[in-house]
Each structure stands twice: as C-alpha cells, then as structure tokens.
Design a protein around this motif. Structure first.
Motif, short mmCIF file in Angstrom:
data_model
loop_
_atom_site.label_atom_id
_atom_site.label_comp_id
_atom_site.label_asym_id
_atom_site.label_seq_id
_atom_site.Cartn_x
_atom_site.Cartn_y
_atom_site.Cartn_z
N VAL A 3 0.85 -1.19 0.00
CA VAL A 3 0.00 0.00 0.00
C VAL A 3 0.88 1.24 0.00
O VAL A 3 2.03 1.20 0.41
N ILE A 4 0.30 2.33 -0.48
CA ILE A 4 1.00 3.62 -0.51
C ILE A 4 0.28 4.55 0.46
O ILE A 4 -0.95 4.63 0.46
N ILE A 5 1.06 5.25 1.27
CA ILE A 5 0.46 6.18 2.22
C ILE A 5 0.01 7.43 1.46
O ILE A 5 0.81 8.13 0.86
N ASP A 6 -1.29 7.64 1.48
CA ASP A 6 -1.88 8.78 0.79
C ASP A 6 -1.76 10.04 1.64
O ASP A 6 -1.32 11.08 1.16
N ARG A 7 -2.15 9.92 2.90
CA ARG A 7 -2.07 11.07 3.80
C ARG A 7 -2.11 10.59 5.25
O ARG A 7 -2.49 9.46 5.53
N ILE A 8 -1.74 11.49 6.14
CA ILE A 8 -1.75 11.19 7.57
C ILE A 8 -2.60 12.25 8.25
O ILE A 8 -2.39 13.45 8.06
N ILE A 14 -4.00 7.08 6.13
CA ILE A 14 -4.85 6.67 5.02
C ILE A 14 -3.94 6.09 3.94
O ILE A 14 -3.02 6.76 3.47
N VAL A 15 -4.20 4.82 3.57
CA VAL A 15 -3.38 4.16 2.56
C VAL A 15 -4.23 3.76 1.37
O VAL A 15 -5.44 3.56 1.50
N GLU A 16 -3.58 3.67 0.21
CA GLU A 16 -4.26 3.20 -1.00
C GLU A 16 -3.60 1.91 -1.44
O GLU A 16 -2.38 1.82 -1.56
N ALA A 17 -4.43 0.89 -1.65
CA ALA A 17 -3.95 -0.43 -2.04
C ALA A 17 -3.92 -0.56 -3.56
O ALA A 17 -4.43 0.30 -4.29
N ASP A 18 -3.34 -1.66 -4.03
CA ASP A 18 -3.28 -1.94 -5.47
C ASP A 18 -4.66 -2.00 -6.11
O ASP A 18 -4.81 -1.71 -7.29
N ASP A 19 -5.67 -2.40 -5.32
CA ASP A 19 -7.03 -2.49 -5.86
C ASP A 19 -7.73 -1.14 -5.89
O ASP A 19 -8.92 -1.06 -6.14
N ALA A 33 6.14 6.62 9.33
CA ALA A 33 5.67 6.72 7.95
C ALA A 33 5.45 8.17 7.52
O ALA A 33 5.15 9.04 8.34
N ARG A 34 5.64 8.37 6.23
CA ARG A 34 5.39 9.69 5.62
C ARG A 34 4.56 9.52 4.37
O ARG A 34 4.55 8.44 3.77
N GLU A 35 3.88 10.59 3.98
CA GLU A 35 3.07 10.54 2.76
C GLU A 35 3.95 10.11 1.58
O GLU A 35 5.08 10.56 1.44
N GLY A 36 3.42 9.20 0.77
CA GLY A 36 4.14 8.71 -0.40
C GLY A 36 4.94 7.45 -0.14
O GLY A 36 5.36 6.79 -1.07
N ASP A 37 5.15 7.11 1.13
CA ASP A 37 5.87 5.87 1.46
C ASP A 37 5.06 4.66 1.01
O ASP A 37 3.83 4.67 1.04
N THR A 38 5.75 3.62 0.63
CA THR A 38 5.13 2.34 0.31
C THR A 38 5.44 1.39 1.45
O THR A 38 6.58 1.29 1.88
#
Length: 65
Positions: A3-8, A14-19, A33-38
């Motif tokens: 997942v990619i961290i969208d925002r904190i 809040i993360v966005e998954a491959d789906d 974690a920081r925004e944009g981290d995977t």
C-alpha cells in the motif's frame, strides 16, 4: 499487500492499495511513515487462508470498528 500512504490525519494513516481502495490504519502501526511511502502489510495467522490478502485486510479492519 503493498500500500502507498496517501495522507496522515492525526492518529490515522490513510493508505491506497493496489485495488485502488483506501484503508485507514492506526498511526501506531507505522510510526515513522510519511506521505508517499510504500509499506508492505502481511497478515500472519495460524492456518493459511485461501482469501485474497485485501479480503483478509478488509475483514480485519471491519472487525476493529
């Protein structure tokens, strides 16, 4: 599942998954974690599951609410 961290937001990450679904995680799970981290999320259980990782993740997330 990757997942990619969208925002904190406060104590929520809040993360966005491959789906392309978004999920909320406690910031305690990824304190640096920081925004944009995977990040990689692995679900470890006693028995292997035939469920897709995102299905397991969603079921666990709903269980907490």
């Amino acid at each position: 599942m990757r997942v990619i961290i969208d925002r904190i937001e406060e104590n929520i990450v809040i993360v966005e998954a491959d789906d392309e679904n978004t999920y909320k995680l406690s910031s305690a799970l990824c304190p640096d974690a920081r925004e944009g981290d995977t990040i990689e999320i692995n679900v470890i259980g006693k028995q292997p599951s035939k469920e897709e990782p995102h299905t397991i993740f969603e079921r666990l997330r709903k269980k907490r609410t």
